[in-house]
Structure formats: structure tokens, C-alpha cells
Design an enzyme around this catalytic site. Sequence first.
Site, PDB file in Angstrom:
ATOM      1  CG  ASN A  13      -2.178   0.677   1.163  1.00  0.00           C
ATOM      2  OD1 ASN A  13      -2.872   0.800   2.156  1.00  0.00           O
ATOM      3  ND2 ASN A  13      -2.574   1.129  -0.004  1.00  0.00           N
ATOM      4  CB  CYS A  74      -5.093   5.618   5.180  1.00  0.00           C
ATOM      5  SG  CYS A  74      -4.058   4.477   4.248  1.00  0.00           S
ATOM      6  CG  ASN A  76      -1.392  -0.722   5.342  1.00  0.00           C
ATOM      7  OD1 ASN A  76      -1.017  -1.282   6.372  1.00  0.00           O
ATOM      8  ND2 ASN A  76      -2.009  -1.379   4.366  1.00  0.00           N
ATOM      9  CD  GLU A 187      -7.451   1.103   0.117  1.00  0.00           C
ATOM     10  OE1 GLU A 187      -7.666   2.274   0.513  1.00  0.00           O
ATOM     11  OE2 GLU A 187      -6.349   0.543   0.195  1.00  0.00           O
ATOM     12  NE  ARG A 188     -14.743   5.514   1.573  1.00  0.00           N
ATOM     13  CZ  ARG A 188     -15.541   6.198   2.362  1.00  0.00           C
ATOM     14  NH1 ARG A 188     -16.803   6.363   2.041  1.00  0.00           N
ATOM     15  NH2 ARG A 188     -15.104   6.709   3.497  1.00  0.00           N
ATOM     16  CB  CYS A 197      -6.928  -1.938   2.784  1.00  0.00           C
ATOM     17  SG  CYS A 197      -7.999  -0.709   3.554  1.00  0.00           S
ATOM     18  N   GLY A 198      -4.934  -1.190   5.581  1.00  0.00           N
ATOM     19  CA  GLY A 198      -4.786  -1.327   7.026  1.00  0.00           C
ATOM     20  C   GLY A 198      -6.093  -1.323   7.785  1.00  0.00           C
ATOM     21  CB  THR A 199      -9.036   0.958   7.866  1.00  0.00           C
ATOM     22  OG1 THR A 199      -9.132   1.155   6.454  1.00  0.00           O
ATOM     23  CG2 THR A 199      -8.355   2.167   8.515  1.00  0.00           C
TER      24      THR A 199
END
Length: 260
Positions: A13, A74, A76, A187-188, A197-199
Site C-alpha cells: 500500500n 488509512c 497503512n 478501496e473506494r 488496506c490497514g483499516t
Amino acid sequence: MLLNFFKYQGTGNDFVMIDNRKEFFPKENVGLVSFLCDRRFGIGADGLILLENDKDTDFKMVYYNSDGRQGTMCGNGGRCIVAFAHYLGVVDQNTSFMAVDGLHNATMANGIVSLEMQDVKEIKEKSNSLFLNTGSPHHVQLVDGLQDFDVRKEGAKLRYGLYGEQGSNINFVDQAAEDTFNVRTYERGVEDETFSCGTGVTAVALAMYHSGKTNKDSVKIVTPGGNLQVKFKSNANGYDQIWLTGPAKLVFKGEINVES
């Protein structure tokens, strides 16, 4: 304007990082941010992050999606900006900083950054998925054949069809072991699959625990860009002490001529 930048990545990312403590960057210039993130005409990244001064914490994180618009949290990117702040000498091994969703604590050692995420109080169960907000909204869905799954096509369908214009990030999951899950994320704001994607992986870990797929409060997540770990505590009000851990690396630094 000659712009100095740094490129960081956390499990694939990737982000353009800019030291904006002198507040020179034209923050409302959507076209400029989009250009810098463009992989053919600019630097190339999933997002752009500004490091700014904050009166109450070590620094402030301002995050933009690659479409040029300011985004939600975010994970990451949060880990990468901690590594960037350490590189700049702003922080040592421990830090606290402000982001769009509030205060975050973090630690760094040997290139591995652990980021404390916001508490999660609600997980919504749908017919074949779960939905929760881990600083950004996330749809979590178990699928068969994840390796060959068309994440871009199916993710876009759900991102717009199920969640409307505001949208949601879409995570497709399969279980590899009792405490290990494979994840691919649409991811949007990027409007495509990202390497990690961390979240999103945080949402997956909590959703899999909530749905009984694991009884472990330390979960390994395997993404196309590498491995992450999510630790958390379950309580009567939801989940707290949520920590996202993984590598964050400087890829390169440079300068680019841009129109301000």
C-alpha cells in the site's frame, strides 16, 4: 514549484509523503494531488499524505485518496507516516499523532510499526457479510476461490450498488487457519484493488472474531502485499486496544516540478 517528496509503502500500500510543517502545499488542489498519485504521469501511489504540525501531539496526518480528495483514516498510511516522522527526526520510537478520526498512538522498532486504531463499538450483520467502521467504512465478506476472484469487478458492484455514492471499502476473505485469513480489498477513492488496506485488515480481524470464525484476539492477515497482524480486546461495549502491526518502508525520495 519544485516539490520534494518521499515514497513509502506498507505491505504494498504505497503513499507519496510530503513534509508540510511549513504549510506550503496547496491542500485544496484536487488536480495536483491526483496528478502526484498518477502512476503514468506523476509519482504513483494509492494516496498522498501530508505531515503537519499539531499543537497537542507530535504531528498531524492529512490523508488524500488517489482521486485527489481527502479521505477517511488509512491504517497503512498511518503506519507509514510514523516511519516518515521518525526519518525526519520528529519522533523517536513512541509517538502520538492526530488524524481525521482522532488521536492515534504508535510504536516503531526495526522497521515494524504498530498503530493503535480507534475503538469499534458496532458490527452490523448482513445476509452474507458484515459491516463496520475502523476509521473507514468496511464491508467484509467470505468468498470461495479468493485467489482467482475478480475483486475489481465485484468490489465495484458492492461499493456503488450496496453502499451508494458515499460507498464503502470492500474486503473479500478466505480462512487459511484458525488465526489466519487471506484478504483482498477494493478501496473506494482508489476505485481498484490495492495490495493491502490497514483499516480493512483490522475490520476483517474483528469481523471474523465477531462471527465466530476465530476465537483468537491476535490474528494474522495475509494480503497480496505482505503480512499484517491485528491484536485487540473484546469487551461489553465492543472492541478496544486494537493494534495494527507490520512493516513500513521508505522506497525512494525525489523532487518533481508541479504547477501550484
